[in-house]
Design an enzyme around this catalytic site. Structure first.
Site, PDB file in Angstrom:
ATOM      1  N   LYS A 140       0.633  -1.106   0.147  1.00 20.20           N
ATOM      2  CA  LYS A 140       0.086   0.297   0.109  1.00 20.20           C
ATOM      3  C   LYS A 140       0.982   0.929   0.041  1.00 20.20           C
ATOM      4  O   LYS A 140       1.561   1.400   1.251  1.00 20.20           O
ATOM      5  CB  LYS A 140      -0.880  -0.109   1.229  1.00 20.20           C
ATOM      6  CG  LYS A 140      -1.736  -0.559   0.925  1.00 20.20           C
ATOM      7  CD  LYS A 140      -3.068  -0.409   2.083  1.00 20.20           C
ATOM      8  CE  LYS A 140      -4.241  -1.446   2.263  1.00 20.20           C
ATOM      9  NZ  LYS A 140      -5.047  -1.371   3.548  1.00 20.20           N
ATOM     10  N   GLU A 182       1.351  -1.886  16.646  1.00 15.97           N
ATOM     11  CA  GLU A 182       0.710  -2.676  15.606  1.00 15.97           C
ATOM     12  C   GLU A 182       1.908  -4.077  15.873  1.00 15.97           C
ATOM     13  O   GLU A 182       0.806  -4.693  15.729  1.00 15.97           O
ATOM     14  CB  GLU A 182       1.601  -2.298  14.417  1.00 15.97           C
ATOM     15  CG  GLU A 182       1.474  -1.022  14.234  1.00 15.97           C
ATOM     16  CD  GLU A 182      -0.285  -0.588  13.455  1.00 15.97           C
ATOM     17  OE1 GLU A 182      -0.497  -1.923  13.747  1.00 15.97           O
ATOM     18  OE2 GLU A 182      -0.172   0.357  13.354  1.00 15.97           O
ATOM     19  N   LYS A 224       1.505 -10.661   8.469  1.00 15.51           N
ATOM     20  CA  LYS A 224       1.206  -9.763   7.744  1.00 15.51           C
ATOM     21  C   LYS A 224       1.248 -10.079   6.156  1.00 15.51           C
ATOM     22  O   LYS A 224       0.379 -10.482   5.119  1.00 15.51           O
ATOM     23  CB  LYS A 224       2.005  -8.312   7.293  1.00 15.51           C
ATOM     24  CG  LYS A 224       1.303  -7.561   6.758  1.00 15.51           C
ATOM     25  CD  LYS A 224       1.180  -5.841   7.054  1.00 15.51           C
ATOM     26  CE  LYS A 224       0.686  -4.936   6.412  1.00 15.51           C
ATOM     27  NZ  LYS A 224       1.233  -3.913   5.785  1.00 15.51           N
ATOM     28  N   ARG A 238      -8.147  -8.726   4.577  1.00 14.91           N
ATOM     29  CA  ARG A 238      -6.904  -8.055   4.970  1.00 14.91           C
ATOM     30  C   ARG A 238      -6.780  -7.068   5.835  1.00 14.91           C
ATOM     31  O   ARG A 238      -6.783  -6.204   6.635  1.00 14.91           O
ATOM     32  CB  ARG A 238      -6.131  -7.590   3.903  1.00 14.91           C
ATOM     33  CG  ARG A 238      -4.850  -6.294   3.876  1.00 14.91           C
ATOM     34  CD  ARG A 238      -4.363  -5.953   2.681  1.00 14.91           C
ATOM     35  NE  ARG A 238      -3.341  -5.062   3.200  1.00 14.91           N
ATOM     36  CZ  ARG A 238      -2.194  -4.881   2.315  1.00 14.91           C
ATOM     37  NH1 ARG A 238      -2.398  -5.378   0.870  1.00 14.91           N
ATOM     38  NH2 ARG A 238      -1.009  -3.993   2.548  1.00 14.91           N
ATOM     39  N   HIS A 262       0.536   7.328  15.468  1.00 17.30           N
ATOM     40  CA  HIS A 262      -0.733   6.293  15.529  1.00 17.30           C
ATOM     41  C   HIS A 262      -0.872   5.375  15.767  1.00 17.30           C
ATOM     42  O   HIS A 262      -2.286   4.791  15.893  1.00 17.30           O
ATOM     43  CB  HIS A 262      -0.399   6.594  13.701  1.00 17.30           C
ATOM     44  CG  HIS A 262      -1.123   4.687  12.695  1.00 17.30           C
ATOM     45  ND1 HIS A 262      -2.402   5.063  12.976  1.00 17.30           N
ATOM     46  CD2 HIS A 262      -0.653   3.882  12.761  1.00 17.30           C
ATOM     47  CE1 HIS A 262      -2.748   3.803  12.105  1.00 17.30           C
ATOM     48  NE2 HIS A 262      -2.071   2.920  12.112  1.00 17.30           N
TER      49      HIS A 262
HETATM   50  N1  NAD Z   1       1.673   1.205   3.704  1.00 13.50           N
HETATM   51  C1  NAD Z   1       1.191   0.997   4.745  1.00 13.50           C
HETATM   52  O1  NAD Z   1       0.364  -0.555   5.041  1.00 13.50           O
HETATM   53  C2  NAD Z   1       0.980   1.582   6.406  1.00 13.50           C
HETATM   54  C3  NAD Z   1       0.769   1.519   8.091  1.00 13.50           C
HETATM   55  C4  NAD Z   1       0.919   1.908   8.454  1.00 13.50           C
HETATM   56  C5  NAD Z   1       1.456   2.993   8.628  1.00 13.50           C
HETATM   57  N2  NAD Z   1       1.098   3.916   7.516  1.00 13.50           N
HETATM   58  C6  NAD Z   1       1.940   4.768   7.154  1.00 13.50           C
HETATM   59  O2  NAD Z   1       2.702   5.126   7.634  1.00 13.50           O
HETATM   60  C7  NAD Z   1       3.528   6.134   8.223  1.00 13.50           C
HETATM   61  C8  NAD Z   1       3.941   6.635  10.081  1.00 13.50           C
HETATM   62  O3  NAD Z   1       4.966   5.930   9.694  1.00 13.50           O
HETATM   63  P1  NAD Z   1       6.123   5.861  10.769  1.00 13.50           P
HETATM   64  O4  NAD Z   1       5.378   6.185  11.863  1.00 13.50           O
HETATM   65  O5  NAD Z   1       7.554   5.235  10.792  1.00 13.50           O
HETATM   66  O6  NAD Z   1       6.378   7.385  11.096  1.00 13.50           O
HETATM   67  P2  NAD Z   1       8.005   8.687  10.890  1.00 13.50           P
HETATM   68  O7  NAD Z   1       8.053   7.608   8.670  1.00 13.50           O
HETATM   69  O8  NAD Z   1       6.667  10.336  10.310  1.00 13.50           O
HETATM   70  O9  NAD Z   1       8.867   8.374  11.217  1.00 13.50           O
HETATM   71  C9  NAD Z   1       8.838   8.738  13.028  1.00 13.50           C
HETATM   72  C10 NAD Z   1       9.336  10.123  13.072  1.00 13.50           C
HETATM   73  O10 NAD Z   1      11.429   8.431  13.075  1.00 13.50           O
HETATM   74  C11 NAD Z   1      12.480   9.161  12.633  1.00 13.50           C
HETATM   75  N3  NAD Z   1      12.762   8.266  12.021  1.00 13.50           N
HETATM   76  C12 NAD Z   1      12.925   7.202  11.506  1.00 13.50           C
HETATM   77  N4  NAD Z   1      13.540   7.078  11.106  1.00 13.50           N
HETATM   78  C13 NAD Z   1      14.672   6.265  12.876  1.00 13.50           C
HETATM   79  C14 NAD Z   1      15.482   6.236  13.038  1.00 13.50           C
HETATM   80  N5  NAD Z   1      15.964   5.402  12.216  1.00 13.50           N
HETATM   81  N6  NAD Z   1      16.288   7.052  13.947  1.00 13.50           N
HETATM   82  C15 NAD Z   1      15.260   8.085  14.552  1.00 13.50           C
HETATM   83  N7  NAD Z   1      14.698   8.416  13.904  1.00 13.50           N
HETATM   84  C16 NAD Z   1      14.078   7.827  13.101  1.00 13.50           C
HETATM   85  C17 NAD Z   1      11.317  10.055  11.395  1.00 13.50           C
HETATM   86  O11 NAD Z   1      12.036  10.896  11.093  1.00 13.50           O
HETATM   87  C18 NAD Z   1      10.268  10.558  11.612  1.00 13.50           C
HETATM   88  O12 NAD Z   1      10.669  11.727  12.698  1.00 13.50           O
HETATM   89  C19 NAD Z   1       1.693   7.119   8.643  1.00 13.50           C
HETATM   90  O13 NAD Z   1       1.938   8.230   6.987  1.00 13.50           O
HETATM   91  C20 NAD Z   1       1.163   6.489   7.890  1.00 13.50           C
HETATM   92  O14 NAD Z   1      -0.433   6.596   7.284  1.00 13.50           O
HETATM   93  C21 NAD Z   1       1.484   3.175   6.098  1.00 13.50           C
HETATM   94 ZN    ZN Z   2      -1.501   1.243  12.060  1.00 17.40          ZN
END
Ligand code: NAD
Ligand code: ZN
Length: 358
Positions: A140, A182, A224, A238, A262
């Site tokens: 996705k 999650e 998953k 799913r 989230h």
């Molecule tokens: N495609 C899918 O199936 C799916 C599923 C769940 C969530 N999502 C999407 O994922 C997004 C959220 O992802 P997330 O929670 O990873 O947030 P994010 O990508 O914003 O990362 C969270 C924070 O951590 C920082 N960061 C990342 N890796 C790091 C590291 N190794 N060390 C230090 N800092 C780091 C980032 O820069 C950011 O500030 C949302 O947009 C959501 O819609 C997509």
């Molecule tokens: Zn989720």
């Protein structure tokens, strides 16, 4: 290193998980095809890990796109800026997009890869726990519309997912805990034994022990991958992966997507879905207390904002899972078994919302 496969006929791909994979000799080289690579990352992650990744892919030509950090940049205008860079550099169809970052970068880079020249290959190198167990797997991809999250997107599977668990060492605590929500979700929906393993190993996960993280990420991706392999486009099964998400969505919407991560909202959503299942006498009430305790030990909040039941219900009704005006919910029939259903007593939903949201 652990390897598993997402089985999707000609779109199948491996997921590699373990410590040190970014610099392990040959690993990235073997799994990232293409000579020209478009590395998409952000201003937080690129300074930490881009050099390591590039050193493992010597001899390739890199075009680097380093975006500002934050969900607000997961937008069409950011994607458009990336397209400008690709076109200015005459990036060809055989180039490969490499997403280095959390879910924001993965979703945006995947969306760019899905659209550019009607689709180029892409590799996910997830660096948050949430991305490693969830967003990097399953294909996705999306950007947000100012009026609604993830509304503009495509299904586009990566050709490989390379998860270096060492990257989690720099992740802020709150982000780590959000990812744990999650992981707990996977135990609740289809693996009671894994839920028990999480109860036994939560401290090792909180202290970021490589072996515990590798196992938890591996088991989560396995669950998953199996579900996605059977129902890639969310025609049915799913949707189970959305356990807790409709309740969580109410928290995220009511607080404008800023105060709550989230995963934090999902953790509470898991508790509410589990509580509602118990109120319907479908589930042993002991599971609710076990879950509450596990969420607390994962460093997650267990008390939602007092937004009120009526307001929460209003937000839940604009969720994508509403069918013919009825909110379809993922509920548990026992620990490790979930169903998607619109068939529940409204009184149970009302009681659950009132108990948690006031
Ligand atoms: N495609 C899918 O199936 C799916 C599923 C769940 C969530 N999502 C999407 O994922 C997004 C959220 O992802 P997330 O929670 O990873 O947030 P994010 O990508 O914003 O990362 C969270 C924070 O951590 C920082 N960061 C990342 N890796 C790091 C590291 N190794 N060390 C230090 N800092 C780091 C980032 O820069 C950011 O500030 C949302 O947009 C959501 O819609 C997509
Ligand atoms: Zn989720």
């Amino acid at each position: 290193m652990q390897t598993l496969h997402v089985e999707l006929a000609d779109r199948s791909y491996p997921i590699l998980i373990g410590p040190g994979l970014l610099s392990a000799p040959g690993v990235l080289d073997a799994h990232v095809p293409g000579r020209d690579l478009v590395l998409i990352s952000n201003t937080v992650v690129a300074p930490l890990y881009a050099e390591r990744l590039k050193a493992s892919l010597r001899g390739r030509r890199f075009i680097e796109v380093v975006l500002p950090d934050g969900e607000q940049h997961k937008s069409l205008s950011t994607a458009s800026r990336v397209f400008d860079v690709l076109i200015a550099n005459r990036v060809a169809r055989d180039a490969v997009v490499v997403a280095l970052g959390g879910g924001v970068i993965g979703d945006l880079a995947g969306f760019v890869a899905a659209c550019y020249q009607r689709g180029v290959a892409f590799v996910q190198v997830p660096t948050t726990l949430l991305a490693q167990v969830d967003s990097s797997v399953g294909g996705k991809t999306a950007v947000n519309h100012p009026g609604a999250k993830n509304m503009i997107g495509a299904f586009h599977q990566p050709v490989a997912v390379v998860t270096d668990t060492d990257t989690l060492q720099t992740l802020p605590d709150r982000e780590l805990h959000a990812g744990l929500a999650e992981i707990i979700k996977y135990g609740l929906i289809c693996d009671a034994a894994f839920f028990g393993w999480l109860e036994d190993n939560m401290d090792a996960l909180r202290t970021r022990t490589a072996a515990a993280l590798t196992y938890a990420i591996h088991r989560s991706c396995q669950i998953k991958a199996q579900i996605v392999g059977r129902d890639e486009r969310e025609q049915g099964e799913r949707a189970l992966l959305n356990l807790g998400h409709t309740f969580g969505h109410a928290i995220e919407s009511a607080t404008g997507y800023v105060d709550w991560l989230h995963g934090e909202a999902v953790g509470l959503g898991l508790l509410m879905a589990t509580d509602m299942s118990a109120r319907m006498q479908a589930l042993d009430a002991g599971v609710v207390e076990r879950l509450r305790r596990l969420l607390e030990r994962a460093g997650l909040p267990v008390v939602p904002p007092r937004i009120g039941a009526a307001r929460a219900l209003g937000y839940m009704k604009v969720d994508k899972k509403v069918q013919a005006g009825r909110i379809r919910l993922v509920l548990l029939t026992r620990l490790g078994r979930a169903v998607v259903t619109g068939d529940y007593p409204d009184s149970a939903l009302q009681a659950t919302l009132a108990a948690h949201f006031g």
